[in-house]
Design a protein around this motif. Structure first.
Motif, mmCIF file in Angstrom:
data_model
loop_
_atom_site.group_PDB
_atom_site.id
_atom_site.type_symbol
_atom_site.label_atom_id
_atom_site.label_comp_id
_atom_site.label_asym_id
_atom_site.label_seq_id
_atom_site.Cartn_x
_atom_site.Cartn_y
_atom_site.Cartn_z
ATOM 1 N N GLY A 106 25.467 97.586 -48.268
ATOM 2 C CA GLY A 106 24.212 97.642 -49.011
ATOM 3 C C GLY A 106 23.202 98.602 -48.420
ATOM 4 N N MET A 107 23.171 98.736 -47.088
ATOM 5 C CA MET A 107 22.224 99.656 -46.472
ATOM 6 C C MET A 107 22.503 101.094 -46.887
ATOM 7 S SD MET A 107 23.705 99.938 -42.577
ATOM 8 C CE MET A 107 22.495 101.160 -42.165
ATOM 9 N N LEU A 108 23.766 101.387 -47.197
ATOM 10 C CA LEU A 108 24.164 102.736 -47.583
ATOM 11 C C LEU A 108 23.961 102.984 -49.067
ATOM 12 C CD1 LEU A 108 25.676 105.454 -46.964
ATOM 13 C CD2 LEU A 108 27.795 104.215 -47.518
ATOM 14 N N THR A 109 24.340 102.010 -49.883
ATOM 15 C CA THR A 109 24.374 102.264 -51.311
ATOM 16 C C THR A 109 24.015 101.044 -52.139
ATOM 17 O OG1 THR A 109 25.776 103.266 -53.026
ATOM 18 C CG2 THR A 109 26.844 101.744 -51.491
ATOM 19 N N ALA A 158 36.450 106.484 -50.243
ATOM 20 C CA ALA A 158 35.352 107.446 -50.270
ATOM 21 C C ALA A 158 34.283 107.078 -51.287
ATOM 22 C CB ALA A 158 35.894 108.848 -50.572
ATOM 23 N N ILE A 159 34.583 106.144 -52.185
ATOM 24 C CA ILE A 159 33.572 105.736 -53.160
ATOM 25 C C ILE A 159 32.426 104.977 -52.501
ATOM 26 C CG2 ILE A 159 35.067 105.726 -55.191
ATOM 27 C CD1 ILE A 159 35.473 102.744 -54.806
ATOM 28 N N CYS A 160 32.501 104.724 -51.201
ATOM 29 C CA CYS A 160 31.352 104.136 -50.511
ATOM 30 C C CYS A 160 30.127 105.029 -50.672
ATOM 31 C CB CYS A 160 31.659 103.906 -49.030
ATOM 32 S SG CYS A 160 32.064 105.386 -48.080
ATOM 33 N N TYR A 161 30.329 106.341 -50.772
ATOM 34 C CA TYR A 161 29.222 107.274 -50.945
ATOM 35 C C TYR A 161 28.910 107.555 -52.419
ATOM 36 C CZ TYR A 161 29.775 108.357 -45.974
ATOM 37 O OH TYR A 161 29.857 108.279 -44.602
ATOM 38 N N ASP A 162 29.820 107.162 -53.301
ATOM 39 C CA ASP A 162 29.668 107.442 -54.730
ATOM 40 C C ASP A 162 30.013 106.173 -55.508
ATOM 41 O OD1 ASP A 162 29.125 109.020 -56.948
ATOM 42 O OD2 ASP A 162 31.147 109.857 -57.068
ATOM 43 N N LEU A 163 29.316 105.083 -55.170
ATOM 44 C CA LEU A 163 29.696 103.747 -55.633
ATOM 45 C C LEU A 163 29.639 103.627 -57.144
ATOM 46 C CD1 LEU A 163 30.518 101.022 -54.309
ATOM 47 C CD2 LEU A 163 28.144 100.307 -54.622
ATOM 48 N N ARG A 164 28.523 103.980 -57.716
ATOM 49 C CA ARG A 164 28.352 103.961 -59.177
ATOM 50 C C ARG A 164 27.118 104.789 -59.517
ATOM 51 N NH1 ARG A 164 24.279 100.373 -61.162
ATOM 52 N NH2 ARG A 164 23.389 99.044 -59.519
ATOM 53 N N ARG A 165 27.041 105.221 -60.751
ATOM 54 C CA ARG A 165 25.872 105.990 -61.171
ATOM 55 C C ARG A 165 24.615 105.133 -61.009
ATOM 56 N NH1 ARG A 165 27.144 110.870 -63.864
ATOM 57 N NH2 ARG A 165 29.204 111.443 -63.041
ATOM 58 N N GLY A 166 23.605 105.701 -60.381
ATOM 59 C CA GLY A 166 22.378 104.973 -60.101
ATOM 60 C C GLY A 166 22.338 104.378 -58.709
ATOM 61 N N GLY A 178 21.206 98.017 -40.739
ATOM 62 C CA GLY A 178 20.907 97.166 -41.879
ATOM 63 C C GLY A 178 20.379 95.816 -41.427
ATOM 64 N N LEU A 179 19.314 95.353 -42.041
ATOM 65 C CA LEU A 179 18.664 94.114 -41.607
ATOM 66 C C LEU A 179 19.560 92.893 -41.750
ATOM 67 C CD1 LEU A 179 15.101 94.783 -43.056
ATOM 68 C CD2 LEU A 179 15.733 94.681 -40.653
ATOM 69 N N THR A 180 20.520 92.915 -42.663
ATOM 70 C CA THR A 180 21.433 91.773 -42.840
ATOM 71 C C THR A 180 22.884 92.175 -42.621
ATOM 72 O OG1 THR A 180 21.458 92.189 -45.242
ATOM 73 C CG2 THR A 180 19.871 90.565 -44.412
ATOM 74 N N ASP A 181 23.099 93.167 -41.791
ATOM 75 C CA ASP A 181 24.453 93.661 -41.525
ATOM 76 C C ASP A 181 25.162 92.744 -40.538
ATOM 77 O OD1 ASP A 181 26.766 95.079 -41.021
ATOM 78 O OD2 ASP A 181 25.763 96.999 -40.731
ATOM 79 N N GLY A 182 26.243 92.109 -40.968
ATOM 80 C CA GLY A 182 27.003 91.236 -40.075
ATOM 81 C C GLY A 182 28.044 91.967 -39.255
ATOM 82 N N ILE A 183 28.444 93.165 -39.677
ATOM 83 C CA ILE A 183 29.444 93.940 -38.946
ATOM 84 C C ILE A 183 28.791 94.738 -37.816
ATOM 85 C CG2 ILE A 183 31.069 95.866 -39.159
ATOM 86 C CD1 ILE A 183 31.760 94.880 -41.930
ATOM 87 N N ALA A 184 27.649 95.331 -38.087
ATOM 88 C CA ALA A 184 26.926 96.111 -37.071
ATOM 89 C C ALA A 184 25.456 95.694 -37.079
ATOM 90 C CB ALA A 184 27.067 97.603 -37.349
ATOM 91 N N PRO A 185 25.130 94.570 -36.435
ATOM 92 C CA PRO A 185 23.738 94.096 -36.412
ATOM 93 C C PRO A 185 22.808 95.090 -35.726
ATOM 94 C CG PRO A 185 25.269 92.403 -35.653
ATOM 95 C CD PRO A 185 26.035 93.676 -35.719
#
Length: 400
Positions: free
Chosen positions: A331-334, A71-79, A296-303
């Motif tokens: 990266g497109m998410l966070t 779940a930290i995909c949505y709360d990766l790090r402060r900032g 995501g412009l450089t997304d290899g999993i879901a182009p």
């Protein structure tokens, strides 16, 4: 850092190295405070606490965690935390996650998440927020769960759907295309079936390896790139946070993995907007809530192409908007650019579809659907809804 570092760069690099080696790292990994408000089998629903002195406003936002990803995909790090951004904006923010998946969960299929987890979470969030409709945001497989649940349960109190990095047409995923002939040879009794059945699913190391496989080039060049950015604390903090994310990836339950493998990857069952689940067919055309798709412009999993394929399938949605944003799958998410691209578009979308009663919105969608003529359906356009407000200009602007 320059090839011949400046004195200031040397000082910054030395400080960063010291922080990484002596003080546990550079990234601020403190989680955003939250409270557990509901739970069930492989379901934990959290409400993020509002900031002091900043009352919550608008319709609630429910973040849907993918299977296997923490779940930290949505709360990766402060900032670089979408949760932190939403809470700072005063939005009522919730998250559903599933806890650790073990061998005893191997018989759970996608029905559990589509029929039980997601509908229960949406209804509880709506109740907790005073009966308001819910903005559902799903990343990766979380997007698939969100789409299927919305299509299967038209009565859910939804304000909108936002889907990030969720492919509709797997044939347009370069990583899958070379092995499709091999996938078609693996019938129900094949070696892949026997392997995931014996293991009870896709184990954590395999899931982690598959995710890393999508960015092999970054892995190979990482030592050199790290040295080049030793003076950039922000860059090093992001690397550290992503490493923690990858290290915390979990396993897939066996039956769920089998359904995804056979129906989603091997048979490309989602490409026509339909998915066989249990004794019925779920169609994304039955979704009436407005839908926002991110690629995501450089997304290899879901182009981009695999996500764009979903636009003409969402014929029942009141509005379909598609946006291309910088970054790969995570990266497109966070990523570091997400705050200036993805999050800005999401804020605009949430504001647009907040504070409107869900029943009225559904009635308008039905009225528009009934008013469509054959001529309207044949008109060219990026989306299938002739009332769609947004073209691809905004997406192209982000891509530049």
């Amino acid at each position: 850092m320059d090839l011949i570092p400046k004195p200031g760069q040397v000082v910054s690099a030395a400080g960063n190295v010291a922080s990484m080696m002596l003080y546990g790292g550079l990234a601020d990994l403190r989680p955003t405070p939250r409270t557990l408000i509901d739970e069930g089998e492989l379901r934990e629903l959290y409400h993020y606490r509002p900031e002091a002195g900043r009352p919550e406003h608008g319709d609630p936002v429910l973040l849907v965690t993918p299977l296997a990803a923490p779940a930290i995909c949505y709360d990766l790090r402060r900032g670089c935390s979408l949760v932190e951004h939403l809470v700072a904006g005063g939005r009522p923010t919730y998250l559903v996650e599933y806890g650790p998946v073990s061998f005893r969960d191997r018989n759970l299929g996608m029905e559990h998440w589509v029929e039980e987890v997601l509908p229960s979470a949406v209804e509880e969030v709506s109740r907790h927020a005073g009966g308001r409709p819910v903005h559902v945001v799903g990343w990766s497989l979380g997007g698939i769960f969100a789409l299927l649940a919305a299509a299967d349960r038209p009565g859910l109190p939804l304000a909108s759907l936002t889907v990030l990095g969720t492919p509709f047409d797997v044939r347009k995923v370069p990583l899958v295309a070379p092995v499709r002939p091999l996938l078609n040879l693996t019938a129900a009794g094949g070696p892949v079936n026997r392997l995931y059945q014996a293991l009870g699913g896709a184990p954590q190391p395999l899931v982690r390896w598959a995710f890393q496989l999508t960015s092999v080039q970054k892995i190979l060049t990482r030592p050199l790139v790290t040295v080049q950015h030793l003076d950039d604390a922000e860059y090093l903090s992001q690397l550290e946070a992503v490493d923690r994310f990858v290290a915390n990836m979990a396993a897939y339950p066996g039956r769920t993995f089998g359904q995804l493998y056979h129906r989603f990857i091997r048979a490309n069952g989602f490409a026509e907007g339909e998915f066989e689940l249990g004794d019925r067919t779920i169609r994304v055309a039955d979704i009436s809530a407005p839908v926002l798709l991110f690629g995501g412009l450089t997304d290899g999993i879901a182009p981009i192409a695999s996500i764009r394929a979903g636009i003409p399938l969402l014929t029942g949605a009141e509005e379909v908007r598609f946006e291309m944003v910088p970054g790969g799958h995570l990266g497109m998410l966070t990523g570091r650019q997400a705050r200036h691209s993805t999050w800005r578009v999401l804020d605009e979308w949430l504001d647009q579809w907040s504070a409107r009663p869900a029943p009225a919105r559904k009635s308008r969608a039905k009225k528009r659907a009934a008013g469509k003529s054959t001529g309207d359906a044949a008109q060219p356009g990026i989306g299938a809804n002739p009332a769609r407000r947004y073209g691809s200009g905004g997406s192209r602007a982000l891509a530049r």
